[in-house]
Design a protein around this motif. Structure first.
Motif, PDB file in Angstrom:
ATOM      1  N   ASN A  74      -2.052  16.734  -6.596  1.00  0.00           N
ATOM      2  CA  ASN A  74      -2.525  17.750  -7.536  1.00  0.00           C
ATOM      3  C   ASN A  74      -4.020  17.626  -7.816  1.00  0.00           C
ATOM      4  O   ASN A  74      -4.622  18.535  -8.364  1.00  0.00           O
ATOM      5  N   GLY A  75      -4.607  16.518  -7.449  1.00  0.00           N
ATOM      6  CA  GLY A  75      -6.048  16.326  -7.607  1.00  0.00           C
ATOM      7  C   GLY A  75      -6.743  16.510  -6.281  1.00  0.00           C
ATOM      8  O   GLY A  75      -6.461  17.434  -5.520  1.00  0.00           O
ATOM      9  N   LYS A  76      -7.621  15.557  -5.956  1.00  0.00           N
ATOM     10  CA  LYS A  76      -8.377  15.661  -4.699  1.00  0.00           C
ATOM     11  C   LYS A  76      -7.829  14.762  -3.604  1.00  0.00           C
ATOM     12  O   LYS A  76      -8.451  14.572  -2.571  1.00  0.00           O
ATOM     13  N   GLY A  77      -6.627  14.192  -3.820  1.00  0.00           N
ATOM     14  CA  GLY A  77      -6.032  13.289  -2.850  1.00  0.00           C
ATOM     15  C   GLY A  77      -6.379  11.850  -3.186  1.00  0.00           C
ATOM     16  O   GLY A  77      -7.143  11.575  -4.112  1.00  0.00           O
ATOM     17  N   GLY A  78      -5.790  10.906  -2.446  1.00  0.00           N
ATOM     18  CA  GLY A  78      -6.048   9.495  -2.683  1.00  0.00           C
ATOM     19  C   GLY A  78      -5.186   8.630  -1.784  1.00  0.00           C
ATOM     20  O   GLY A  78      -4.397   9.139  -0.987  1.00  0.00           O
ATOM     21  N   VAL A  79      -5.335   7.312  -1.939  1.00  0.00           N
ATOM     22  CA  VAL A  79      -4.620   6.365  -1.076  1.00  0.00           C
ATOM     23  C   VAL A  79      -3.910   5.321  -1.935  1.00  0.00           C
ATOM     24  O   VAL A  79      -4.510   4.745  -2.839  1.00  0.00           O
ATOM     25  N   ILE A  80      -2.647   5.096  -1.620  1.00  0.00           N
ATOM     26  CA  ILE A  80      -1.879   4.001  -2.214  1.00  0.00           C
ATOM     27  C   ILE A  80      -1.815   2.903  -1.169  1.00  0.00           C
ATOM     28  O   ILE A  80      -1.349   3.132  -0.047  1.00  0.00           O
ATOM     29  N   PHE A  81      -2.304   1.719  -1.513  1.00  0.00           N
ATOM     30  CA  PHE A  81      -2.252   0.574  -0.610  1.00  0.00           C
ATOM     31  C   PHE A  81      -1.068  -0.294  -1.003  1.00  0.00           C
ATOM     32  O   PHE A  81      -1.026  -0.813  -2.122  1.00  0.00           O
ATOM     33  N   VAL A  82      -0.109  -0.447  -0.090  1.00  0.00           N
ATOM     34  CA  VAL A  82       1.086  -1.251  -0.349  1.00  0.00           C
ATOM     35  C   VAL A  82       0.930  -2.582   0.381  1.00  0.00           C
ATOM     36  O   VAL A  82       0.556  -2.620   1.549  1.00  0.00           O
ATOM     37  N   GLY A  83       1.228  -3.664  -0.347  1.00  0.00           N
ATOM     38  CA  GLY A  83       1.021  -5.008   0.183  1.00  0.00           C
ATOM     39  C   GLY A  83      -0.237  -5.617  -0.398  1.00  0.00           C
ATOM     40  O   GLY A  83      -0.807  -6.549   0.169  1.00  0.00           O
ATOM     41  N   VAL A  84      -0.660  -5.095  -1.562  1.00  0.00           N
ATOM     42  CA  VAL A  84      -1.886  -5.534  -2.223  1.00  0.00           C
ATOM     43  C   VAL A  84      -1.579  -5.769  -3.702  1.00  0.00           C
ATOM     44  O   VAL A  84      -0.968  -4.928  -4.353  1.00  0.00           O
ATOM     45  N   SER A  85      -2.012  -6.908  -4.226  1.00  0.00           N
ATOM     46  CA  SER A  85      -1.806  -7.205  -5.645  1.00  0.00           C
ATOM     47  C   SER A  85      -2.758  -6.375  -6.502  1.00  0.00           C
ATOM     48  O   SER A  85      -3.740  -5.826  -5.990  1.00  0.00           O
TER      49      SER A  85
END
Length: 181
Positions: free
Chosen positions: A70-81
């Motif tokens: 709904n915004g400008k997009g983004g990234v979810i990093f999985v495997g990161v504290s």
């Protein structure tokens, strides 16, 4: 006081075990997310860190997908504290995570989010990877649906995704559909 000391000692043991796990999975050294993704420094409006995606509580992370779309997009990093230490996931865990994201996107996010994936190794043996879930900006307003009649619109704030207010939904609609008034 003795009980408090015991709790503190147990907490320190947990932190030590977590630290050992990160070192073991990264070939004996701690890897920061900035070492494998140079432009990522901290969690912010564009990046979110997750150790894993909990299949028992998908709303906790799926709202981030909706907020990014709904915004400008983004990234979810999985495997990161949350501290930015990249310990990674095995290839099997990555497959399960991608299948979970696809299932939740198919069943609970409407219209569906456009998602792309990337992987970067965190160890010399290429056994553990950080999974990047790249959420692209949506052309329409996305909603998270639980059940038949419970739909919520989320927007991404700095460090969290929050339910949109009616005013935010109206502003989002104006931006998405090019309406001035």
């Amino acid at each position: 006081f003795a009980m408090l000391s015991k709790c503190l000692a147990m907490s320190l043991q947990c932190f030590a075990m977590y630290d050992m796990l990160i070192k073991e999975q990264s070939g004996g050294r701690k890897v920061k997310i900035t070492e494998i993704y140079n432009d990522v420094i901290i969690e912010n409006l564009d990046y979110e860190f997750k150790a894993e995606l909990n299949p028992e509580n998908p709303m906790k992370w799926a709202k981030i997908i909706v907020g990014y779309a709904n915004g400008k997009g983004g990234v979810i990093f999985v495997g990161v504290s949350n501290e930015g230490e990249a310990f990674g996931l095995s290839l099997d865990e990555i497959d399960k995570t991608k299948n979970l994201v696809a299932r939740i996107n198919d069943r609970n996010i409407f219209p569906h989010a456009r998602i792309q994936y990337s992987m970067r190794s965190v160890d010399d043996r290429a056994e553990h990877f950080v999974l990047g879930i790249h959420v692209l900006q949506a052309d329409s307003i996305l909603r998270y649906r639980e059940g038949d009649y419970n739909e919520k619109v989320f927007t991404k704030g700095d460090g969290n995704a929050v339910p949109a207010t009616p005013e935010e939904i109206i502003a989002l609609a104006k931006r998405k559909y090019g309406v001035d008034n």
